[in-house]
Design a protein around this motif. Structure first.
Motif, PDB file in Angstrom:
ATOM      1  N   ALA A   1      52.545 -25.508 -44.600  1.00 41.71           N
ATOM      2  CA  ALA A   1      52.850 -26.176 -45.867  1.00 41.71           C
ATOM      3  C   ALA A   1      52.400 -27.632 -45.852  1.00 41.71           C
ATOM      4  O   ALA A   1      51.973 -28.167 -46.882  1.00 41.71           O
ATOM      5  CB  ALA A   1      54.344 -26.089 -46.152  1.00 41.71           C
ATOM      6  N   PHE A   2      52.475 -28.289 -44.689  1.00 44.28           N
ATOM      7  CA  PHE A   2      52.025 -29.686 -44.608  1.00 44.28           C
ATOM      8  C   PHE A   2      50.533 -29.782 -44.934  1.00 44.28           C
ATOM      9  O   PHE A   2      50.092 -30.674 -45.664  1.00 44.28           O
ATOM     10  CB  PHE A   2      52.288 -30.252 -43.211  1.00 44.28           C
ATOM     11  CG  PHE A   2      53.731 -30.214 -42.779  1.00 44.28           C
ATOM     12  CD1 PHE A   2      54.752 -30.176 -43.714  1.00 44.28           C
ATOM     13  CD2 PHE A   2      54.067 -30.215 -41.430  1.00 44.28           C
ATOM     14  CE1 PHE A   2      56.094 -30.137 -43.326  1.00 44.28           C
ATOM     15  CE2 PHE A   2      55.392 -30.177 -41.029  1.00 44.28           C
ATOM     16  CZ  PHE A   2      56.407 -30.135 -41.978  1.00 44.28           C
ATOM     17  N   GLY A   3      49.747 -28.864 -44.364  1.00 40.20           N
ATOM     18  CA  GLY A   3      48.315 -28.850 -44.649  1.00 40.20           C
ATOM     19  C   GLY A   3      48.022 -28.445 -46.079  1.00 40.20           C
ATOM     20  O   GLY A   3      47.106 -28.980 -46.727  1.00 40.20           O
ATOM     21  N   ALA A   4      48.817 -27.502 -46.600  1.00 44.73           N
ATOM     22  CA  ALA A   4      48.624 -27.039 -47.979  1.00 44.73           C
ATOM     23  C   ALA A   4      48.883 -28.168 -48.972  1.00 44.73           C
ATOM     24  O   ALA A   4      48.192 -28.284 -49.992  1.00 44.73           O
ATOM     25  CB  ALA A   4      49.551 -25.859 -48.262  1.00 44.73           C
ATOM     26  N   ALA A   5      49.864 -29.012 -48.684  1.00 46.81           N
ATOM     27  CA  ALA A   5      50.183 -30.123 -49.587  1.00 46.81           C
ATOM     28  C   ALA A   5      48.981 -31.050 -49.743  1.00 46.81           C
ATOM     29  O   ALA A   5      48.660 -31.506 -50.853  1.00 46.81           O
ATOM     30  CB  ALA A   5      51.387 -30.897 -49.049  1.00 46.81           C
TER      31      ALA A   5
ATOM     32  N   PHE B   1      43.036 -31.365 -55.083  1.00 50.04           N
ATOM     33  CA  PHE B   1      42.654 -30.748 -56.354  1.00 50.04           C
ATOM     34  C   PHE B   1      43.502 -31.262 -57.514  1.00 50.04           C
ATOM     35  O   PHE B   1      43.599 -30.615 -58.557  1.00 50.04           O
ATOM     36  CB  PHE B   1      42.747 -29.222 -56.242  1.00 50.04           C
ATOM     37  CG  PHE B   1      41.472 -28.599 -55.758  1.00 50.04           C
ATOM     38  CD1 PHE B   1      40.569 -28.032 -56.641  1.00 50.04           C
ATOM     39  CD2 PHE B   1      41.143 -28.634 -54.413  1.00 50.04           C
ATOM     40  CE1 PHE B   1      39.379 -27.492 -56.198  1.00 50.04           C
ATOM     41  CE2 PHE B   1      39.948 -28.091 -53.956  1.00 50.04           C
ATOM     42  CZ  PHE B   1      39.062 -27.523 -54.858  1.00 50.04           C
ATOM     43  N   GLY B   2      44.134 -32.403 -57.310  1.00 48.30           N
ATOM     44  CA  GLY B   2      44.858 -33.040 -58.398  1.00 48.30           C
ATOM     45  C   GLY B   2      46.211 -32.451 -58.704  1.00 48.30           C
ATOM     46  O   GLY B   2      46.804 -32.744 -59.751  1.00 48.30           O
ATOM     47  N   ARG B   3      46.730 -31.597 -57.809  1.00 44.55           N
ATOM     48  CA  ARG B   3      48.065 -31.033 -58.004  1.00 44.55           C
ATOM     49  C   ARG B   3      49.089 -31.830 -57.209  1.00 44.55           C
ATOM     50  O   ARG B   3      48.777 -32.422 -56.180  1.00 44.55           O
ATOM     51  CB  ARG B   3      48.091 -29.563 -57.572  1.00 44.55           C
ATOM     52  CG  ARG B   3      47.200 -28.652 -58.410  1.00 44.55           C
ATOM     53  CD  ARG B   3      47.621 -28.651 -59.883  1.00 44.55           C
ATOM     54  NE  ARG B   3      46.863 -27.702 -60.669  1.00 44.55           N
ATOM     55  CZ  ARG B   3      47.271 -26.462 -60.922  1.00 44.55           C
ATOM     56  NH1 ARG B   3      48.424 -26.030 -60.441  1.00 44.55           N
ATOM     57  NH2 ARG B   3      46.524 -25.651 -61.641  1.00 44.55           N
ATOM     58  N   HIS B   4      50.326 -31.824 -57.696  1.00 43.56           N
ATOM     59  CA  HIS B   4      51.380 -32.618 -57.080  1.00 43.56           C
ATOM     60  C   HIS B   4      52.519 -31.700 -56.643  1.00 43.56           C
ATOM     61  O   HIS B   4      53.299 -31.248 -57.496  1.00 43.56           O
ATOM     62  CB  HIS B   4      51.884 -33.691 -58.058  1.00 43.56           C
ATOM     63  CG  HIS B   4      50.798 -34.605 -58.542  1.00 43.56           C
ATOM     64  ND1 HIS B   4      50.011 -34.310 -59.637  1.00 43.56           N
ATOM     65  CD2 HIS B   4      50.357 -35.797 -58.054  1.00 43.56           C
ATOM     66  CE1 HIS B   4      49.133 -35.281 -59.818  1.00 43.56           C
ATOM     67  NE2 HIS B   4      49.317 -36.193 -58.875  1.00 43.56           N
ATOM     68  N   PRO B   5      52.616 -31.401 -55.347  1.00 43.77           N
ATOM     69  CA  PRO B   5      53.681 -30.525 -54.842  1.00 43.77           C
ATOM     70  C   PRO B   5      55.064 -31.016 -55.270  1.00 43.77           C
ATOM     71  O   PRO B   5      55.377 -32.205 -55.172  1.00 43.77           O
ATOM     72  CB  PRO B   5      53.519 -30.616 -53.320  1.00 43.77           C
ATOM     73  CG  PRO B   5      52.070 -30.940 -53.121  1.00 43.77           C
ATOM     74  CD  PRO B   5      51.720 -31.857 -54.262  1.00 43.77           C
ATOM     75  N   GLY B   6      55.858 -30.081 -55.783  1.00 49.25           N
ATOM     76  CA  GLY B   6      57.202 -30.423 -56.244  1.00 49.25           C
ATOM     77  C   GLY B   6      57.257 -30.818 -57.702  1.00 49.25           C
ATOM     78  O   GLY B   6      58.349 -30.921 -58.274  1.00 49.25           O
ATOM     79  N   LYS B   7      56.087 -31.031 -58.303  1.00 51.00           N
ATOM     80  CA  LYS B   7      56.039 -31.418 -59.713  1.00 51.00           C
ATOM     81  C   LYS B   7      55.322 -30.351 -60.528  1.00 51.00           C
ATOM     82  O   LYS B   7      55.947 -29.543 -61.199  1.00 51.00           O
ATOM     83  CB  LYS B   7      55.375 -32.786 -59.856  1.00 51.00           C
ATOM     84  CG  LYS B   7      56.197 -33.906 -59.185  1.00 51.00           C
ATOM     85  CD  LYS B   7      55.531 -35.263 -59.335  1.00 51.00           C
ATOM     86  CE  LYS B   7      56.370 -36.348 -58.660  1.00 51.00           C
ATOM     87  NZ  LYS B   7      55.729 -37.680 -58.755  1.00 51.00           N
TER      88      LYS B   7
END
Length: 351
Positions: free
Chosen positions: A271-275, A281-287
């Protein structure tokens, strides 16, 4: 125990310190002290403390080789791991060492570094040391299958987190239950999660977690979205692996075309690498994209965002491994010692 299990007395004494001296200093019988050094689990904590206090006062250290010659085994417990820097293994080792010390046992750690030849050498070295037993996380390979089958006939061996086949003693997380727990939680957030798995290094944890994801998705009437990865890459560098694999999938339009609103990762380190890949790609994990891991490493609550994950019950897993090492084989009645422990959901900021 052999009488030559001694060291020189501290200043002010002549001759050598023997087990009789330890027994006299502790106010116990020689038989009781011998049980302590032979790894007996029957001694009371206060009895152990008396012996340990006497040993410290007399600077007494037993000759472990002599112990093994007399008893046929030592008070050493061998632990063979594929990757010593893995935080999960570090935590398990800490717990096992604490329990071993309470039992009068000592842990000897060997790292195979994902090399089957090193794994075989470690196992043979521990066999030569006449260890009390071996706790092993094997490499996902058939190279040492015959060796392990032979050693299991003469030694206590319990598999930790992974095994070669089901006909063995093992302790581990209930992988299908724990992954299913997270998938159902993400679905309850009205998010369809894609699944990011590890390379082929841990059996059956890797296939079980994938099966848990697929089963939970199908049970909910959802189509599983398994992100393709290079499964034959033999690496424990999960952060880099996840970053590269997810980046490749996103770059090929996988994130856009799948419609996934979240990423379910096989481990926290994945998950750390995926974040990092999602941010690329302009995505914000958790948002605008939910992200979840598995294992509940200590660092998870210090990440940004804090990682939602599944907690493995490593306290019970560690205890179960050490409990097996102490078991009289007759207690099993010919059955395999097989323990799976359920996971627990830990909800934080990322999902």
């Amino acid at each position: 125990m052999a009488e030559n299990e001694n060291v020189a007395r501290p200043d002010g004494f002549s001759g050598v310190v023997t087990m009789n001296d330890v027994a006299a200093a502790a106010g116990l019988s020689r038989t009781t002290v011998s049980k302590y050094f032979n790894g007996s689990a029957t001694l009371k904590p206060d009895t152990r403390e008396k012996i340990e206090r006497a040993c410290r006062a007399l600077n007494y250290v037993p000759d472990l080789h002599a112990v093994s010659l007399v008893t046929g085994r030592s008070n050493l417990v061998g632990v063979v791991l594929p990757f010593i820097a893995e935080p999960f293994f570090g935590k398990v080792l800490q717990l096992m060492e604490r329990e071993a010390a309470a039992l009068g046992l000592q842990i000897v750690i060997q790292a195979s570094n994902n090399d089957t030849r090193r794994e075989a050498a470690a196992l043979m070295a521990l066999r030569a040391m006449k260890v009390h037993g071996i706790i092993l996380t094997p490499i996902e390979s058939d190279d040492n299958r015959a060796l392990l089958a032979s050693l299991q006939k003469e030694m206590r061996i319990v598999f930790l987190d992974s095994f070669m086949d089901e006909n063995c003693h093992f302790v581990m997380n209930d992988n299908q239950q724990s992954i299913g727990l997270m998938v159902n939680y993400l679905l309850s957030r009205n998010v369809r999660p894609a699944y990011l798995g590890t390379p082929r290094i841990a059996n059956p944890s890797r296939p079980e977690r994938l099966a848990g994801y697929v089963a939970a998705m199908k049970a909910a009437g959802e189509t599983p979205e398994v992100i393709p990865v290079a499964v034959d890459t033999p690496t424990w560098q999960f952060e880099a692996f996840a970053y590269e694999q997810l980046l490749n999938w996103c770059g090929q339009g996988g994130l856009r075309d799948s419609g996934a609103g979240g990423i379910m990762c096989t481990t926290d380190r994945m998950a750390f690498g995926a974040a990092k890949a999602l941010r690329k790609f302009g995505r914000h994990p958790g948002k605008d994209m939910l992200l979840a891991g598995h294992d509940n490493l200590d660092i998870c609550e210090y990440m940004d965002p804090q990682l939602t994950t599944v907690h493995q019950d490593i306290e019970r897993i560690s205890h179960a491994a050490m409990h097996f090492i102490q078991l009289d084989p007759a207690e099993l009645g010919g059955r395999f010692y097989q323990q799976r422990f359920p996971g627990r959901l830990v909800i934080r900021e990322s999902a």
